[in-house]
Design an enzyme around this catalytic site. Structure first.
Site, PDB file in Angstrom:
ATOM      1  N   GLY A  72     -30.774  26.597  11.279  1.00  0.00           N
ATOM      2  CA  GLY A  72     -30.648  25.453  12.186  1.00  0.00           C
ATOM      3  C   GLY A  72     -31.887  25.356  13.042  1.00  0.00           C
ATOM      4  O   GLY A  72     -32.671  26.300  13.124  1.00  0.00           O
ATOM      5  N   CYS A  99     -31.390  32.758   8.481  1.00  0.00           N
ATOM      6  CA  CYS A  99     -32.316  32.246   9.495  1.00  0.00           C
ATOM      7  C   CYS A  99     -31.620  32.129  10.853  1.00  0.00           C
ATOM      8  O   CYS A  99     -31.288  33.147  11.452  1.00  0.00           O
ATOM      9  CB  CYS A  99     -32.924  30.916   9.015  1.00  0.00           C
ATOM     10  SG  CYS A  99     -34.418  30.492   9.928  1.00  0.00           S
ATOM     11  N   TYR A 100     -31.349  30.929  11.347  1.00  0.00           N
ATOM     12  CA  TYR A 100     -30.638  30.828  12.630  1.00  0.00           C
ATOM     13  C   TYR A 100     -29.320  31.599  12.562  1.00  0.00           C
ATOM     14  O   TYR A 100     -28.905  32.245  13.532  1.00  0.00           O
ATOM     15  CB  TYR A 100     -30.357  29.350  12.961  1.00  0.00           C
ATOM     16  CG  TYR A 100     -29.648  29.151  14.293  1.00  0.00           C
ATOM     17  CD1 TYR A 100     -30.360  29.188  15.491  1.00  0.00           C
ATOM     18  CD2 TYR A 100     -28.274  28.924  14.357  1.00  0.00           C
ATOM     19  CE1 TYR A 100     -29.720  29.016  16.716  1.00  0.00           C
ATOM     20  CE2 TYR A 100     -27.621  28.750  15.571  1.00  0.00           C
ATOM     21  CZ  TYR A 100     -28.356  28.789  16.745  1.00  0.00           C
ATOM     22  OH  TYR A 100     -27.714  28.618  17.955  1.00  0.00           O
ATOM     23  N   HIS A 191     -35.089  32.083   3.500  1.00  0.00           N
ATOM     24  CA  HIS A 191     -34.125  31.122   2.945  1.00  0.00           C
ATOM     25  C   HIS A 191     -33.890  31.366   1.448  1.00  0.00           C
ATOM     26  O   HIS A 191     -34.711  30.971   0.628  1.00  0.00           O
ATOM     27  CB  HIS A 191     -34.638  29.693   3.156  1.00  0.00           C
ATOM     28  CG  HIS A 191     -34.569  29.270   4.579  1.00  0.00           C
ATOM     29  ND1 HIS A 191     -33.478  28.633   5.113  1.00  0.00           N
ATOM     30  CD2 HIS A 191     -35.437  29.430   5.607  1.00  0.00           C
ATOM     31  CE1 HIS A 191     -33.674  28.409   6.399  1.00  0.00           C
ATOM     32  NE2 HIS A 191     -34.863  28.883   6.725  1.00  0.00           N
ATOM     33  N   GLU A 193     -31.760  29.852  -0.335  1.00  0.00           N
ATOM     34  CA  GLU A 193     -31.239  28.650  -0.993  1.00  0.00           C
ATOM     35  C   GLU A 193     -32.328  27.734  -1.548  1.00  0.00           C
ATOM     36  O   GLU A 193     -32.049  26.871  -2.367  1.00  0.00           O
ATOM     37  CB  GLU A 193     -30.335  27.865  -0.021  1.00  0.00           C
ATOM     38  CG  GLU A 193     -31.033  27.194   1.162  1.00  0.00           C
ATOM     39  CD  GLU A 193     -31.264  28.125   2.361  1.00  0.00           C
ATOM     40  OE1 GLU A 193     -31.324  29.349   2.158  1.00  0.00           O
ATOM     41  OE2 GLU A 193     -31.424  27.613   3.484  1.00  0.00           O
ATOM     42  N   ASP A 249     -19.578   7.315 -10.991  1.00  0.00           N
ATOM     43  CA  ASP A 249     -18.529   7.850 -10.123  1.00  0.00           C
ATOM     44  C   ASP A 249     -17.166   7.219 -10.426  1.00  0.00           C
ATOM     45  O   ASP A 249     -16.165   7.921 -10.605  1.00  0.00           O
ATOM     46  CB  ASP A 249     -18.857   7.617  -8.640  1.00  0.00           C
ATOM     47  CG  ASP A 249     -20.273   8.005  -8.285  1.00  0.00           C
ATOM     48  OD1 ASP A 249     -20.914   8.672  -9.105  1.00  0.00           O
ATOM     49  OD2 ASP A 249     -20.729   7.634  -7.193  1.00  0.00           O
ATOM     50  N   LYS A 395     -22.860  14.904  -7.282  1.00  0.00           N
ATOM     51  CA  LYS A 395     -23.044  13.976  -8.405  1.00  0.00           C
ATOM     52  C   LYS A 395     -23.214  14.712  -9.736  1.00  0.00           C
ATOM     53  O   LYS A 395     -22.636  14.321 -10.747  1.00  0.00           O
ATOM     54  CB  LYS A 395     -24.253  13.088  -8.155  1.00  0.00           C
ATOM     55  CG  LYS A 395     -24.390  11.965  -9.150  1.00  0.00           C
ATOM     56  CD  LYS A 395     -24.479  10.663  -8.419  1.00  0.00           C
ATOM     57  CE  LYS A 395     -24.350   9.455  -9.293  1.00  0.00           C
ATOM     58  NZ  LYS A 395     -23.855   8.318  -8.536  1.00  0.00           N
TER      59      LYS A 395
END
Ligand code: XMP
Length: 539
Positions: A72, A99-100, A191, A193, A249, A395
């Site tokens: 964050g 991180c944060y 990070h 991710e 969708d 998606k």
């Protein structure tokens, strides 16, 4: 209501989401929070994003097997900065701070966090000092990672030890010592991710599978089985009405509902005359004929075009189209209800990003550049409850489910198409003649892109009929014809986009075919503007 747009505001009923082992990701405001959820799901583990201050009951209701605290923008010492709720540690499940999230754990548990001299941003090589930690299983001793932080942990809380370091960040990762807590806590200053941390996915997999003990069962097949049960439970023996647009969708939602409740589902497909070449035929063939969905096609092209006559302002076009869509859908719903009994449910193909977005405060205050949600909802007297079987899918997951349900690639891999269709790709007034010209030019361009094997790598590919006319020469004659613009973009989220660097040969073939096969067009240009400052669509 356009079936591929965001959910109607203020309608509360949702499809209960089916899943087994869950990881909760708490959002501390990082732009990467949603990426963490996606990565966990890539490990075939179901993950949900909740705000950092989500009520304890909401977190407990998901019965998570592990919790990840995202990064964050704040510093833990900022007044009013997001905090750690006791609930999270009281769950007694493994926790991973990023991180944060790491700084918050350190701060909350009695350690120290300090600003670094200079904000660290970019690649770093991290030395794993506890290579035996289960988080690091199968990682090299010095993996490359991605750092982005202004603060770092300088003193560890009691019961923790450092497990990785970099030259500038002595505590690049920390973890509880074995036996100090009921469930392990660990944290990373970098990070895992982002794609710039090549071993990041392995690291998250270690956390989710080995440490939190989740089974890797989040697959299209398991989703379908569980969604079918959940839909049956929600809907019972009631009738469900679904709008389908040809977009992925609404098509996947319809196919899934059909798998669950068969003929209790009726789909309405409104052909507004603004669709791409062969689109109506493809939708009817793939959903109706191929999957056996009860599909009612309404040809409303004349009505839409009549109401668009003389309309040149893009926002006005959107309003007219939204209004005509409601009228057509409403008329059909009443007719069908008169024939077979009332519909209790309306199905929508809402996806998870829409759900996350409508839950964040920024989304409520964000300036709307264009009126995308061009329909204000269905009239109040058509009061439906909503069934949204895809509301927990991204998606690409919806596409995988669509394939598993037997939808053809042409539908499953179709790029997004705006609700107002070709109307916002025809600059100025929309007429039947102009739609016919654009439809042909667009089909040629998209066909060439597919032929070159480039389609799936692009965010959107389309042609625009500009309102410019230009002089040309064909044979011995001078012509004064239409100018078509081609647009192909790459994007992650459609909020920003870059123009695609298409091979010249592909552009040349497309342009050549367009000016030869579409006689009203004598000039083709390629749009080389990014978003911002341009938007994806021309109107
Ligand atoms: P822009 O043009 O705003 O487009 O950069 C971003 C994405 O939104 C789509 N778009 C729309 N979708 N109704 C829709 O359902 C609309 O009025 C509309 N306008 C733009 C656009 O195709 C792109 O994917």
């Amino acid at each position: 209501m356009n079936p591929d747009q965001n959910p109607t505001d203020g309608v509360a009923a949702v499809t209960a989401h089916p899943h087994r082992d869950t990881i909760v990701v708490l959002d501390y405001g990082s732009q990467y929070a949603r990426l963490i959820v996606r990565r966990v799901r890539e490990c075939r583990v179901y993950a949900e994003l909740l705000p950092w201050d989500a009520p304890a009951d909401r977190i407990r209701a998901l019965n998570p097997r592990g919790v990840i605290l995202s990064g964050g923008p704040n510093s833990v010492y900022d007044p009013g900065s997001p905090s750690l709720q006791d609930t999270v540690l009281d769950l007694g499940v493994p926790v991973l701070g990023i991180c944060y999230g790491m700084q918050l754990l350190a701060h909350h548990l009695g350690g120290h966090v300090r600003p670094v001299d200079r904000r660290e941003f970019g690649h770093a090589s991290v030395t794993l000092t506890d290579t035996g930690h289960p988080l690091f299983r199968s990682l090299p001793d010095q993996p490359d990672v991605w750092m982005s932080h202004g603060d770092q942990v300088t003193a560890l809380p009691d019961g923790f030890h450092p497990i990785a370091s970099t030259p500038t960040c002595p505590v690049a990762a920390m973890a509880t010592l074995p036996g100090t807590r009921h469930a392990p806590i660990m944290a990373l200053q970098f990070h895992p991710e982002v794609a710039h941390t090549p071993q990041g996915l392995a690291l998250l997999r270690n956390f989710c599978l080995d440490i939190a003990g989740c089974s890797p069962t989040w697959t299209p097949g398991s989703f379908i089985d569980e969604a079918v049960d959940a839909i049956r439970e929600q809907v019972g023996s009631a009738r469900v009405l679904a709008g389908v647009s040809g977009g992925v969708d609404s098509a996947v939602a319809a196919a899934l509902l059909h798998r669950a409740i068969g003929d209790q589902l009726t789909c309405v497909f409104v052909d507004n005359g603004l669709l791409r070449k062969d689109e109506p035929r493809n939708v009817i063939a793939s959903l109706g004929e191929h999957l056996g969905v009860h599909l009612v096609a309404v040809d409303a092209a004349e009505d839409f075009l009549a109401h668009l006559a003389g309309v040149t302002d893009p926002e006005h076009k959107r309003r007219v189209i939204g209004e005509r869509f409601i009228r057509a859908f409403e008329r059909e719903a009443r007719t069908l209800a008169a024939q077979g009994g009332p519909f209790d449910f309306l199905a929508q193909g809402t996806l998870y990003p829409d759900v996350i977005e409508s839950a964040t405060p920024e989304s409520k205050s964000a300036a709307k550049i264009k009126t995308h949600h061009n329909v204000g909802g269905l009239p109040a007297d058509l009061a439906f409850r909503l069934v949204e079987p895809l509301r927990y899918l991204f998606k690409d997951e919806a596409r995988a489910v669509g394939s598993a349900l037997g939808l053809p690639d042409d539908i499953v891999w179709r790029d997004p198409f705006p609700g107002p269709g070709l109307a916002v790709r025809i600059l100025g007034e929309v007429t039947a003649e102009k739609t016919a010209i654009l439809r042909e030019a667009d089909a040629i361009f998209v066909g060439e892109i597919k032929q070159a094997g480039l389609y799936r790598g692009l965010g959107q590919v389309f042609a625009v009929l500009t309102d410019a006319r230009s002089t040309g020469v064909q044979g011995d004659y001078r012509t004064y014809g239409h100018v078509v613009a081609l647009r192909a973009i790459t994007t992650d989220d459609y909020m920003t986009a870059d123009w695609a660097r298409l091979p010249y040969e592909v552009l040349a073939r497309a342009a050549n075919r367009i000016v030869n096969d579409v006689p009203q067009v004598n000039r083709v240009v390629y749009d080389i503007t990014s978003k911002p400052p341009a938007t994806v669509e021309w109107e």
